[in-house]
Scaffold this motif. Structure first.
Motif, PDB file in Angstrom:
ATOM      1  N   PRO A 111     108.173  33.131  63.076  1.00 19.52           N
ATOM      2  CA  PRO A 111     109.552  33.417  62.967  1.00 19.52           C
ATOM      3  C   PRO A 111     110.102  34.816  63.425  1.00 19.52           C
ATOM      4  CG  PRO A 111     108.605  32.270  60.972  1.00 19.52           C
ATOM      5  CD  PRO A 111     107.479  32.523  62.005  1.00 19.52           C
ATOM      6  N   LYS A 112     111.125  34.783  64.009  1.00 18.20           N
ATOM      7  CA  LYS A 112     111.474  36.087  64.760  1.00 18.20           C
ATOM      8  C   LYS A 112     111.768  37.173  63.368  1.00 18.20           C
ATOM      9  CE  LYS A 112     113.882  34.912  68.860  1.00 18.20           C
ATOM     10  NZ  LYS A 112     115.029  34.940  69.614  1.00 18.20           N
ATOM     11  N   PRO A 113     112.362  36.771  62.294  1.00 20.59           N
ATOM     12  CA  PRO A 113     112.692  38.051  61.301  1.00 20.59           C
ATOM     13  C   PRO A 113     111.256  38.303  60.647  1.00 20.59           C
ATOM     14  CG  PRO A 113     113.912  35.982  60.779  1.00 20.59           C
ATOM     15  CD  PRO A 113     113.126  35.610  61.825  1.00 20.59           C
ATOM     16  N   GLU A 114     110.129  37.498  60.858  1.00 21.69           N
ATOM     17  CA  GLU A 114     108.818  37.858  60.194  1.00 21.69           C
ATOM     18  C   GLU A 114     108.307  38.888  61.401  1.00 21.69           C
ATOM     19  OE1 GLU A 114     104.432  36.212  60.348  1.00 21.69           O
ATOM     20  OE2 GLU A 114     105.751  34.879  59.440  1.00 21.69           O
ATOM     21  N   ILE A 115     108.292  38.553  62.802  1.00 19.41           N
ATOM     22  CA  ILE A 115     107.912  39.437  63.632  1.00 19.41           C
ATOM     23  C   ILE A 115     108.349  40.739  63.674  1.00 19.41           C
ATOM     24  CG2 ILE A 115     107.606  39.791  66.320  1.00 19.41           C
ATOM     25  CD1 ILE A 115     107.530  36.715  66.403  1.00 19.41           C
ATOM     26  N   GLY A 116     109.859  40.666  63.776  1.00 25.17           N
ATOM     27  CA  GLY A 116     110.801  42.149  63.332  1.00 25.17           C
ATOM     28  C   GLY A 116     110.223  42.826  62.423  1.00 25.17           C
ATOM     29  N   ALA A 117     109.979  42.368  61.237  1.00 20.67           N
ATOM     30  CA  ALA A 117     109.411  43.069  60.051  1.00 20.67           C
ATOM     31  C   ALA A 117     108.111  43.447  60.240  1.00 20.67           C
ATOM     32  CB  ALA A 117     109.391  42.167  58.840  1.00 20.67           C
ATOM     33  N   ARG A 118     107.250  42.818  61.043  1.00 17.35           N
ATOM     34  CA  ARG A 118     105.748  43.502  61.020  1.00 17.35           C
ATOM     35  C   ARG A 118     106.157  44.600  62.322  1.00 17.35           C
ATOM     36  NH1 ARG A 118     101.184  39.898  60.296  1.00 17.35           N
ATOM     37  NH2 ARG A 118     101.836  37.980  59.359  1.00 17.35           N
ATOM     38  N   LEU A 119     106.846  44.312  63.231  1.00 15.53           N
ATOM     39  CA  LEU A 119     107.010  45.431  64.238  1.00 15.53           C
ATOM     40  C   LEU A 119     107.573  46.636  63.712  1.00 15.53           C
ATOM     41  CD1 LEU A 119     108.462  43.460  67.220  1.00 15.53           C
ATOM     42  CD2 LEU A 119     106.243  44.461  67.197  1.00 15.53           C
TER      43      LEU A 119
END
Length: 220
Positions: A111-119
């Motif tokens: 999910p995009k929110p998860e990827i954003g948080a990881r980045l």
């Protein structure tokens, strides 16, 4: 004869760091694709922790208002550069269109929110702490500011060869040169972290360069 400041990496520490980075990036990009973001996060945690553990000044990094302004300006200029690079790759690099599509497919794996948080919280900050704050700092101490900066940029681009994606290798080389130039010129680590995180999230999740017609692969 000049001496290396005590807080700057020596040859042995640099050799270990670069070998670890090469192994970590190989495992990240060559492992099962579905778990790419898990491996990329672990790579960031490992390399970032290594840098923080061995360089005390990095543990004092703070992001101040001026760093936010500098970082956003830096990310914007790099984004414009990549817009031009995207057009060049799609038109003149034989595998450019396929390579770019392959890169952007990674954003469909979670999910995009998860990827954003990881980045934003791990991957982006860790890359700056490791590649600029540790590797480039050590190379500048050993070879001088600008030769060391050039070597650091080549090292950052070089670990991406394992991806087998020529366009990604070129993109990493350009981005690495951008941040290494700024660090060599004296940009604070806080500003570089803002730049890296903003650029990562914007180009990967918010406004990718060029047209994309990706369908989700796995969200599990």
């Amino acid at each position: 004869m000049t001496t290396r400041p005590a807080d700057r990496p020596g040859p042995f520490g640099l050799a270990i760091a670069l070998a670890a980075a090469q192994a970590a990036f190989a495992a990240t990009f060559r492992g099962p694709r579905v778990r790419f973001w898990h491996r990329m996060t672990m790579t960031g945690l490992t390399l970032g922790t290594y840098a923080l553990a061995l360089r005390a000044p990095l543990r004092e990094t703070r992001i101040r208002p001026r760093d936010v302004v500098l970082g956003l300006a830096s990310a914007a200029s790099l984004y414009l550069t990549f817009h031009l690079g995207d057009r060049f790759a799609r038109r003149y690099v034989p595998s450019g269109e396929r390579d770019i599509a392959d890169i952007y497919t990674l954003r469909t794996l979670r999910p995009k929110p998860e990827i954003g948080a990881r980045l934003a919280t791990i991957i982006g900050p860790a890359e700056e702490l490791f590649w600029r704050g540790y590797v480039q700092e050590g190379l500048m101490a050993a070879f001088g500011r600008w030769p060391g900066s050039a070597m650091a940029a080549m090292a950052y681009g070089g670990v991406h060869l394992v991806t087998g994606n020529f366009t990604l290798f070129g993109a990493a080389g350009i981005a690495g040169a951008h941040w290494c130039l700024l660090y060599g010129a004296g940009m604070p680590m806080g500003a570089l972290i803002v730049s890296h995180v903003t650029w990562d999230v914007w180009i990967f999740l918010v406004q990718p360069t060029g047209a994309t017609t990706l369908q989700p692969e796995v969200v599990a």
